[in-house]
Design a protein around this motif. Structure first.
Motif, PDB file in Angstrom:
ATOM      1  N   GLY A   1       1.394  -1.225  -0.098  1.00 24.00           N
ATOM      2  CA  GLY A   1      -0.165  -0.294   0.092  1.00 24.00           C
ATOM      3  C   GLY A   1       1.055   1.450  -0.343  1.00 24.00           C
ATOM      4  N   VAL A   2       2.366   1.326   0.458  1.00 24.30           N
ATOM      5  CA  VAL A   2       2.481   2.535   1.235  1.00 24.30           C
ATOM      6  C   VAL A   2       3.698   2.563  -0.226  1.00 24.30           C
ATOM      7  CG1 VAL A   2       4.204   3.692   2.102  1.00 24.30           C
ATOM      8  CG2 VAL A   2       2.612   2.738   3.830  1.00 24.30           C
ATOM      9  N   LEU A   3       4.091   2.002  -0.739  1.00 21.75           N
ATOM     10  CA  LEU A   3       5.689   1.659  -2.051  1.00 21.75           C
ATOM     11  C   LEU A   3       4.707   1.682  -2.963  1.00 21.75           C
ATOM     12  CD1 LEU A   3       7.909  -0.604  -0.545  1.00 21.75           C
ATOM     13  CD2 LEU A   3       8.365   2.217  -0.554  1.00 21.75           C
ATOM     14  N   PHE A   4       3.699   1.210  -3.785  1.00 26.51           N
ATOM     15  CA  PHE A   4       2.956   1.020  -4.715  1.00 26.51           C
ATOM     16  C   PHE A   4       1.381   1.440  -4.991  1.00 26.51           C
ATOM     17  CE2 PHE A   4       5.854  -2.762  -4.123  1.00 26.51           C
ATOM     18  CZ  PHE A   4       7.228  -2.131  -5.178  1.00 26.51           C
ATOM     19  N   GLY A   5       0.446   1.913  -3.689  1.00 28.43           N
ATOM     20  CA  GLY A   5      -0.536   2.315  -3.839  1.00 28.43           C
ATOM     21  C   GLY A   5      -0.917   1.553  -3.877  1.00 28.43           C
ATOM     22  N   LEU A   6      -1.695   0.101  -3.801  1.00 29.86           N
ATOM     23  CA  LEU A   6      -2.855  -0.128  -4.021  1.00 29.86           C
ATOM     24  C   LEU A   6      -3.558  -0.326  -2.791  1.00 29.86           C
ATOM     25  CD1 LEU A   6      -0.599  -2.015  -5.375  1.00 29.86           C
ATOM     26  CD2 LEU A   6      -1.162  -4.406  -4.798  1.00 29.86           C
ATOM     27  N   ASP A   7      -4.939  -0.839  -2.830  1.00 26.76           N
ATOM     28  CA  ASP A   7      -6.092  -0.050  -2.042  1.00 26.76           C
ATOM     29  C   ASP A   7      -5.754  -1.417  -1.208  1.00 26.76           C
ATOM     30  OD1 ASP A   7      -7.383  -2.399  -3.264  1.00 26.76           O
ATOM     31  OD2 ASP A   7      -8.860  -0.903  -4.161  1.00 26.76           O
ATOM     32  N   GLN A   8      -6.817  -1.671  -0.566  1.00 26.08           N
ATOM     33  CA  GLN A   8      -6.106  -2.693   0.616  1.00 26.08           C
ATOM     34  C   GLN A   8      -6.550  -4.038   0.117  1.00 26.08           C
ATOM     35  OE1 GLN A   8      -5.677  -2.081   3.988  1.00 26.08           O
ATOM     36  NE2 GLN A   8      -5.960  -3.946   4.979  1.00 26.08           N
ATOM     37  N   GLN A   9      -7.768  -4.177  -0.413  1.00 30.33           N
ATOM     38  CA  GLN A   9      -8.053  -5.690  -0.472  1.00 30.33           C
ATOM     39  C   GLN A   9      -7.564  -5.784  -2.084  1.00 30.33           C
ATOM     40  OE1 GLN A   9     -10.770  -3.173  -0.125  1.00 30.33           O
ATOM     41  NE2 GLN A   9     -12.284  -4.453  -0.377  1.00 30.33           N
ATOM     42  N   LEU A  10      -6.951  -5.437  -2.795  1.00 34.50           N
ATOM     43  CA  LEU A  10      -5.922  -5.430  -3.757  1.00 34.50           C
ATOM     44  C   LEU A  10      -4.241  -6.213  -3.552  1.00 34.50           C
ATOM     45  CD1 LEU A  10      -4.995  -6.392  -7.020  1.00 34.50           C
ATOM     46  CD2 LEU A  10      -4.415  -3.984  -6.959  1.00 34.50           C
TER      47      LEU A  10
ATOM     48  N   VAL B   1      -7.681 -20.692  -0.092  1.00 31.23           N
ATOM     49  CA  VAL B   1      -9.386 -20.154  -0.473  1.00 31.23           C
ATOM     50  C   VAL B   1      -9.699 -19.422  -0.354  1.00 31.23           C
ATOM     51  CG1 VAL B   1     -10.308 -21.038   2.208  1.00 31.23           C
ATOM     52  CG2 VAL B   1     -11.629 -21.467  -0.321  1.00 31.23           C
ATOM     53  N   THR B   2      -8.653 -18.510   0.660  1.00 33.22           N
ATOM     54  CA  THR B   2      -8.534 -16.478   0.223  1.00 33.22           C
ATOM     55  C   THR B   2      -8.142 -16.374  -0.249  1.00 33.22           C
ATOM     56  OG1 THR B   2      -8.775 -16.769   2.577  1.00 33.22           O
ATOM     57  CG2 THR B   2      -7.921 -14.697   2.068  1.00 33.22           C
ATOM     58  N   LEU B   3      -7.166 -16.959  -0.832  1.00 33.49           N
ATOM     59  CA  LEU B   3      -6.465 -16.092  -2.316  1.00 33.49           C
ATOM     60  C   LEU B   3      -7.508 -16.223  -4.008  1.00 33.49           C
ATOM     61  CD1 LEU B   3      -4.059 -15.135  -3.994  1.00 33.49           C
ATOM     62  CD2 LEU B   3      -2.605 -17.164  -3.871  1.00 33.49           C
ATOM     63  N   LEU B   4      -8.194 -18.009  -3.508  1.00 31.57           N
ATOM     64  CA  LEU B   4      -8.722 -18.933  -4.983  1.00 31.57           C
ATOM     65  C   LEU B   4      -9.839 -17.359  -4.622  1.00 31.57           C
ATOM     66  CD1 LEU B   4      -9.791 -20.228  -6.800  1.00 31.57           C
ATOM     67  CD2 LEU B   4     -10.569 -21.827  -5.194  1.00 31.57           C
ATOM     68  N   THR B   5     -10.678 -16.259  -3.286  1.00 27.84           N
ATOM     69  CA  THR B   5     -11.860 -15.909  -3.245  1.00 27.84           C
ATOM     70  C   THR B   5     -11.273 -14.649  -3.938  1.00 27.84           C
ATOM     71  OG1 THR B   5     -12.508 -16.888  -1.535  1.00 27.84           O
ATOM     72  CG2 THR B   5     -13.308 -14.901  -2.353  1.00 27.84           C
ATOM     73  N   TYR B   6      -9.807 -14.529  -3.520  1.00 27.19           N
ATOM     74  CA  TYR B   6      -9.897 -12.389  -3.785  1.00 27.19           C
ATOM     75  C   TYR B   6      -9.411 -12.441  -5.776  1.00 27.19           C
ATOM     76  CZ  TYR B   6      -9.297 -10.584   0.482  1.00 27.19           C
ATOM     77  OH  TYR B   6      -9.749 -10.198   1.590  1.00 27.19           O
ATOM     78  N   ALA B   7      -8.885 -13.988  -5.746  1.00 25.69           N
ATOM     79  CA  ALA B   7      -8.062 -13.444  -7.436  1.00 25.69           C
ATOM     80  C   ALA B   7      -9.979 -13.771  -8.203  1.00 25.69           C
ATOM     81  CB  ALA B   7      -7.448 -15.611  -7.961  1.00 25.69           C
ATOM     82  N   VAL B   8     -11.122 -14.097  -8.042  1.00 24.03           N
ATOM     83  CA  VAL B   8     -11.785 -14.357  -8.998  1.00 24.03           C
ATOM     84  C   VAL B   8     -12.317 -12.971  -8.531  1.00 24.03           C
ATOM     85  CG1 VAL B   8     -14.679 -15.575  -8.616  1.00 24.03           C
ATOM     86  CG2 VAL B   8     -12.050 -16.945  -8.179  1.00 24.03           C
ATOM     87  N   HIS B   9     -12.179 -12.544  -7.604  1.00 26.43           N
ATOM     88  CA  HIS B   9     -12.897 -11.090  -7.513  1.00 26.43           C
ATOM     89  C   HIS B   9     -11.781  -9.757  -8.126  1.00 26.43           C
ATOM     90  CE1 HIS B   9     -15.616 -13.482  -4.924  1.00 26.43           C
ATOM     91  NE2 HIS B   9     -17.086 -11.984  -5.466  1.00 26.43           N
ATOM     92  N   ASP B  10     -11.315 -10.603  -8.807  1.00 27.23           N
ATOM     93  CA  ASP B  10      -9.984  -9.701  -9.606  1.00 27.23           C
ATOM     94  C   ASP B  10      -9.734  -8.644  -8.336  1.00 27.23           C
ATOM     95  OD1 ASP B  10     -10.421 -10.136 -11.939  1.00 27.23           O
ATOM     96  OD2 ASP B  10     -11.733  -9.492 -12.698  1.00 27.23           O
TER      97      ASP B  10
ATOM     98  N   MET C   1       3.035  -9.061  -9.612  1.00 32.37           N
ATOM     99  CA  MET C   1       3.881  -8.477  -8.474  1.00 32.37           C
ATOM    100  C   MET C   1       3.814 -10.345  -7.167  1.00 32.37           C
ATOM    101  SD  MET C   1       2.319  -4.620  -7.308  1.00 32.37           S
ATOM    102  CE  MET C   1       3.450  -3.861  -6.199  1.00 32.37           C
ATOM    103  N   GLY C   2       2.694 -10.438  -7.221  1.00 29.32           N
ATOM    104  CA  GLY C   2       2.361 -10.714  -6.305  1.00 29.32           C
ATOM    105  C   GLY C   2       3.521 -12.676  -6.915  1.00 29.32           C
ATOM    106  N   ILE C   3       3.851 -12.550  -7.903  1.00 30.86           N
ATOM    107  CA  ILE C   3       4.750 -14.005  -8.533  1.00 30.86           C
ATOM    108  C   ILE C   3       6.628 -13.471  -8.000  1.00 30.86           C
ATOM    109  CG2 ILE C   3       5.841 -15.237  -9.895  1.00 30.86           C
ATOM    110  CD1 ILE C   3       3.208 -15.014 -11.293  1.00 30.86           C
ATOM    111  N   PRO C   4       6.821 -12.733  -8.415  1.00 31.66           N
ATOM    112  CA  PRO C   4       8.793 -12.230  -7.717  1.00 31.66           C
ATOM    113  C   PRO C   4       7.820 -12.108  -6.096  1.00 31.66           C
ATOM    114  CG  PRO C   4       7.401 -11.221  -9.311  1.00 31.66           C
ATOM    115  CD  PRO C   4       6.591 -11.202  -9.015  1.00 31.66           C
TER     116      PRO C   4
END
Length: 250
Positions: free
Chosen positions: A36-45, A190-199, A205-208
Motif C-alpha cells: 500500500g505504501v510503496l505501490f499505492g495498492l488499495d486494501q483489497q488488492l 481459499v482466501t487467495l482463490l476468492t480474491y483472485a476470482v474477484h480481481d 507483483m505477487g509472483i516475484p
C-alpha cells in the motif's frame, strides 16, 4: 513490469520470507502495508497480492517447522479444517467491504494484539507442557476464529492463533507457530482463490514476491529456533507495532 520494480519485489519478498519464517505467519502482515505504501495498492488488492507470496511461504515454513518440531497431526487437522470453512465465508464478505474501513479495523486489531503481547512479557507464565491445558476439541473454536480473521483481512489468523496457543493451551512459542502455519495453509489458499476470482490480485507483483519469499523463509525458521523464547516473543510484539504503524501511514 520494469526491471527496477521486479528487483524491488524480489527484495521485498526476501525480507517478508525471513519475517514469515521467524514468526510463523507467512510474511503477509508486512507485505500488505508495504504494497500500500510503496505501490499505492488499495486494501483489497494489497491483501490479494500479498497472498500470492503468503501461500507458498506457509507451505515451506510448515515443512521446516515440522522437521524441527513435530506437529501433532490431530491438532493440525482440526485447526486447518475449521479455519478453512470460516476463512472461505469471511473472504466472500471481505471482497465486498469498503477498503478504508477494513484497513482501519486491521490497524486497531494489530494495536490491541501488540498491547496484549507486551503485557504477557511481564506476566508470570505457567510452565510449558507437552500436553494441552484445554481439551483439544477447543482448537476447532480457535481455528474458526483465526480462519475468519484471515479470510477477512487476507492474513492475521496466525497472529491470533499464536498467543492463544501459548497462553490458553500452554504450548511453547515454537509449537504455537508451527500449529498456526498448519491452520493458515488451507485458509490462505481459499482466501487467495476468492480474491483472485474477484480481481483483487496483481499476479505480476505477487509472483516475484513469492519467489523472494521461498528463497529466504528457511533462514527465518532457523533463526526462530536459535532465539530464546522471551526474545522471540518480544520481537513478535515489536513486529505487530511496526505493522500497525505502516498500515496507519498508508
Amino acid at each position: 513490469m520494469n526491471p527496477i520494480d521486479l528487483l524491488l519485489n524480489l527484495l521485498l519478498g526476501l525480507a517478508m520470507g525471513t519475517v514469515g519464517g521467524l514468526f510463523g505467519i507467512g510474511g503477509g502482515l508486512v507485505a500488505i502495508p508495504a504494497l500500500g505504501v510503496l505501490f499505492g495498492l488499495d486494501q483489497q488488492l494489497a491483501q490479494g497480492t500479498a497472498l500470492v507470496m503468503v501461500v507458498p511461504n506457509v507451505v515451506l515454513a510448515l515443512w521446516r517447522y515440522h522437521q524441527r518440531n513435530r506437529i501433532e497431526l490431530k491438532h493440525a487437522l482440526l485447526l486447518s479444517a475449521s479455519g478453512f470453512a470460516c476463512a472461505w465465508l469471511a473472504s466472500l464478505y471481505a471482497v465486498e467491504l469498503q477498503a478504508e474501513r477494513m484497513r482501519l479495523a486491521f490497524v486497531a486489531f494489530l494495536v490491541a494484539l501488540a498491547l496484549y503481547n507486551l503485557a504477557r512479557l511481564f506476566m508470570r507464565n505457567a510452565p510449558v507442557s507437552s500436553e494441552l491445558r484445554r481439551p483439544w476439541p477447543w482448537l476447532g473454536v480457535l481455528g474458526g476464529a483465526a480462519g475468519a480473521l484471515g479470510g477477512l483481512f487476507g492474513v492475521g489468523g496466525a497472529v491470533l492463533a499464536v498467543p492463544v496457543l501459548t497462553n490458553l493451551f500452554g504450548t511453547s512459542q515454537l509449537v504455537a507457530q508451527g500449529l498456526s502455519l498448519a491452520l493458515a495453509l488451507p485458509s490462505t489458499g481459499v482466501t487467495l482463490l476468492t480474491y483472485a476470482v474477484h480481481d483483487h490480485v496483481d499476479w505480476s507483483m505477487g509472483i516475484p514476491l513469492a519467489l523472494g519469499g521461498l528463497l529466504s523463509i528457511s533462514w527465518g525458521v532457523k533463526l526462530a529456533h536459535a532465539l530464546p523464547e522471551r526474545v522471540l516473543r518480544g520481537l513478535f510484539c515489536g513486529f505487530l507495532v511496526l505493522c500497525a504503524l505502516l498500515l496507519a501511514l498508508e
